[in-house]
Design a protein around this motif. Structure first.
Motif, short mmCIF file in Angstrom:
data_model
loop_
_atom_site.label_atom_id
_atom_site.label_comp_id
_atom_site.label_asym_id
_atom_site.label_seq_id
_atom_site.Cartn_x
_atom_site.Cartn_y
_atom_site.Cartn_z
N PRO A 17 0.79 -1.24 0.00
CA PRO A 17 0.00 0.00 0.00
C PRO A 17 0.82 1.28 0.00
N TRP A 18 1.95 1.30 0.68
CA TRP A 18 2.70 2.56 0.78
C TRP A 18 3.32 2.98 -0.55
N GLU A 20 1.72 2.97 -3.44
CA GLU A 20 0.65 3.74 -4.06
C GLU A 20 0.41 5.05 -3.30
N ASN A 21 0.39 4.97 -1.96
CA ASN A 21 0.13 6.16 -1.15
C ASN A 21 1.22 7.21 -1.33
N TYR A 22 2.47 6.78 -1.31
CA TYR A 22 3.60 7.70 -1.42
C TYR A 22 3.94 8.01 -2.88
#
Length: 153
Positions: A17-18, A20-22
């Motif tokens: 997930p990180w 995509e988030n970052y």
């Protein structure tokens, strides 16, 4: 999920997930150079391995898993490099970001030698103490640069 190169041959992702988030790849190849983003103690599904226990303020209260976390970070680096046909033997520079310098120095020699498979890893190395890393129970993060064909003889 295993490390992969879904967007192009030049970038690699874990699918966590990180990313995509970052908004970043785990690795990027430019010519013979491979740049590895900071790797830490997560497995291929994004679960933390040997997370540090946290105190009431949400900060690590015990640094005894530093060696396990460091080993997992090197394992992740190795898997990413393998996507490009490279290995830790091709790493020319690394930077270790650590929350506790004493805990890191207690294990770094043995962990690095085991990861690189050598008593004298041929890699420039920096170690920097920081106040916080991305995941609260994370004690270390390692970023590096590899050059294809740079293997020391």
């Amino acid at each position: 999920m295993a490390a992969s190169r879904p967007i192009s041959k030049k970038t690699a992702y874990w699918g966590v997930p990180w990313e995509e988030n970052y908004g970043y790849p785990q690795a990027r190849q430019v010519g013979n150079d491979i740049y590895i983003s900071g790797q830490f103690n997560h497995d291929e599904d994004g679960n933390l391995v040997a997370p540090a226990p946290l105190n009431s303020e949400g900060k690590p209260s015990d640094f005894s898993t530093m060696g396990e976390q460091m080993s997992k970070a090197y394992d992740n680096i190795s898997k990413l490099l393998a996507l490009y046909g490279a290995s830790l033997d091709d790493v020319v520079e690394e930077t270790l970001y650590v929350l506790d310098m004493d805990a890191a120095f207690a294990v770094v020699g043995n962990v690095r030698k085991a990861a690189f498979g050598s008593e004298h890893p041929q890699c420039a190395s920096n170690i920097i103490g920081v106040s916080r890393l991305a995941q609260r129970s994370q004690l270390i993060e390692i970023a590096c640069k590899a050059v294809m064909g740079a293997r020391a003889d």
